[in-house]
Design an enzyme around this catalytic site. Structure first.
Site, PDB file in Angstrom:
ATOM      1  N   ASN A   9       3.481 -13.261  -6.237  1.00  0.00           N
ATOM      2  CA  ASN A   9       2.549 -12.267  -5.709  1.00  0.00           C
ATOM      3  C   ASN A   9       2.316 -12.561  -4.225  1.00  0.00           C
ATOM      4  OD1 ASN A   9       0.431 -10.605  -5.075  1.00  0.00           O
ATOM      5  ND2 ASN A   9      -0.884 -11.235  -6.783  1.00  0.00           N
ATOM      6  N   ARG A  86       5.004  -8.754  -7.667  1.00  0.00           N
ATOM      7  CA  ARG A  86       4.064  -7.667  -7.452  1.00  0.00           C
ATOM      8  C   ARG A  86       4.433  -7.010  -6.118  1.00  0.00           C
ATOM      9  NH1 ARG A  86      -2.006  -8.537  -7.728  1.00  0.00           N
ATOM     10  NH2 ARG A  86      -2.672  -6.428  -8.011  1.00  0.00           N
ATOM     11  N   HIS A 175      -4.207  -1.013  -7.785  1.00  0.00           N
ATOM     12  CA  HIS A 175      -4.691  -1.776  -8.958  1.00  0.00           C
ATOM     13  C   HIS A 175      -4.059  -1.265 -10.256  1.00  0.00           C
ATOM     14  CE1 HIS A 175      -8.697  -2.919  -6.777  1.00  0.00           C
ATOM     15  NE2 HIS A 175      -7.798  -3.877  -6.621  1.00  0.00           N
ATOM     16  N   ARG A 236     -14.603  -3.479   2.366  1.00  0.00           N
ATOM     17  CA  ARG A 236     -14.193  -2.097   2.654  1.00  0.00           C
ATOM     18  C   ARG A 236     -15.318  -1.139   2.325  1.00  0.00           C
ATOM     19  NH1 ARG A 236      -9.188  -2.720  -0.962  1.00  0.00           N
ATOM     20  NH2 ARG A 236      -8.044  -4.325   0.151  1.00  0.00           N
ATOM     21  N   GLU A 380      -3.170  -9.625 -14.478  1.00  0.00           N
ATOM     22  CA  GLU A 380      -2.074  -8.894 -13.838  1.00  0.00           C
ATOM     23  C   GLU A 380      -0.774  -9.700 -13.894  1.00  0.00           C
ATOM     24  OE1 GLU A 380      -5.130  -8.589 -10.813  1.00  0.00           O
ATOM     25  OE2 GLU A 380      -4.237  -6.669 -10.233  1.00  0.00           O
TER      26      GLU A 380
END
Ligand code: ADP
Length: 395
Positions: A9, A86, A175, A236, A380
């Site tokens: 990842n 990923r 996501h 964010r 994940e």
């Protein structure tokens, strides 16, 4: 060890590895951070020794150092049977995970304009892995792919259609790997099949997004062209009025500065003026720090509004699911969010909400709640490992 799967990842400045055996047990995990900076560092989880990295180490150098360290500690004795990566942005090119070949690398590169900080390092990770394990099949698993089932009404912005046609401006969503895991795991826990299960999945980590999943497929989600849209996040802003840009330019704030502020200095950090970390915010709020309490309040209110919005895409709801560091751990956020949704018939069991970790199915709703509410830890890496194994064995 022979059938192990390595998950890679690559983030913009980090690299995480996870190694699974054929029974999906995690054998080891490791990470490198602050890559391309002078103080880059790396380590294996559960091991106190740091791994030396040269100053300004690249993703390639970090991968080599971590794999060498895993080998030295006998945590990796053979080349993995497959490697799963990923990859952040698959655009409209990649609707599912794929075996990596030259044309896939070109395709990921073509999507790099949509994720300039991520796709290039994802490619670097794939190429570096190919150097280390030339005979091992590699698989790319995309964060956007799961949302490719959105209908035009959900993915198009109300903009001139040439923006979509000429510049690929649309909502992609992110996501996806985590939301896909929720779709399957929620169905399993509810004793149903994913293809007949409809949920709203709220992934709340440093980045936050929510996804409406109808009969196992993503039909709407809160992130858009970039991961900036939607919920309030750690740093964010989530949704703002697009008129903000013009207004701030009249105040002398450049486009570059607004971009930086919306991505890195807003959200929980911006409102609280203290931190993007929900745990710390809760402590501060408990000690009377009002901006921190307000940050939590705004975070939960925006999330509740989005739960309502996601309902528009569903004809029935089997569960609302919380996941991610905040979703899994913050009973306060779950409670506050659901307090805005009484009209929809969500009813939280306050005891189970506090102690959900002790209940194996993760249910935190009362018997008379109109909809089940679940807390499910995301995984994940496991999704990526499963996809890598599935596609590698199909060769
Ligand atoms: P990332 O998106 O980087 O993977 P995580 O999913 O690990 O992030 O989520 C990080 C967030 O989870 C942080 O805001 C952190 O404070 C929050 N978090 C972790 N544990 C708790 C806790 N016990 N209570 C409240 N928030 C928590």
């Amino acid at each position: 060890m022979k059938q192990s799967v390595l998950v890679v990842n690559c983030g913009s400045s980090s690299l995480k590895l996870a190694l699974f055996d054929e029974n999906e047990n995690e054998l080891a995990s490791a990470k490198a951070e602050r890559l391309n900076e002078t103080d880059a560092f790396a380590g294996i989880d559960g091991d106190n020794l740091t791994i030396a990295l040269p100053a300004g180490a690249s993703h390639r150098q970090a991968l080599q150092a971590l794999v060498t360290a895993l080998r030295e500690r006998q945590l990796m004795t053979d080349a993995p049977a497959s490697v799963g990566h990923r990859v952040v942005h698959g655009g409209e090119t990649f609707r599912e995970a794929v075996l990596v070949n030259n044309s896939v690398i070109k395709g990921i590169n073509r999507c790099a304009g949509l994720a300039p900080l991520h796709n290039p390092v994802n490619i670097a990770g794939i190429e570096a892995t190919g150097e280390l394990f030339p005979d091992t099949p590699q698989v790319a698993v995309f964060d956007t792919a799961y949302h490719q089932t959105l209908a035009p009404r959900a993915y198009l912005y109300a903009l001139p259609e040439a923006y979509y046609r000429d510049w690929s401006v649309r909502r992609y969503g992110f996501h996806g790997i985590s939301h896909f895991f929720m779709a399957n795991e929620a169905a399993r826990r509810l004793g149903k099949t994913p293809a007949t299960t409809s949920i709203i999945s709220a992934h709340l980590g440093n980045g936050c997004s929510i996804c409406a999943i109808k009969d196992g497929l993503s039909v709407d989600t809160s992130m858009g062209l970039t991961p900036l849209e939607g919920l309030v996040m750690g740093t964010r802003s989530g949704d703002v009025d697009p008129g903000l840009f013009e207004y701030l330019s009249t105040q002398g704030v450049s486009l570059k500065e607004v971009h930086k502020v919306l991505n890195h200095e807003s959200g929980l950090l911006g409102i609280s003026g203290q931190t993007n970390d929900m745990r710390t915010l809760c402590d501060l709020a408990d000690h009377g720090h009002e901006p921190s309490a307000l940050a939590i309040e705004i975070f939960c209110f925006r999330l509740a509004k989005y739960v309502g919005a996601m309902m528009a895409s569903l004809s029935h709801l089997d569960a609302l699911v919380f996941t991610g560091g905040i979703g899994e751990n913050s009973s306060r956020v779950r409670k506050k969010t659901l307090s805005h949704l009484g009209l929809l018939g969500f009813n939280l069991d306050t005891d189970m909400n506090e102690h959900h970790g002790g209940y194996t199915d993760g249910r935190i709703d009362t018997a008379d709640s109109r909809f089940p509410v679940l807390v499910i830890p995301t995984n994940e890496e496991l999704v990526i490992a499963r996809e890598a194994r599935r596609l590698a064995t199909s060769i």
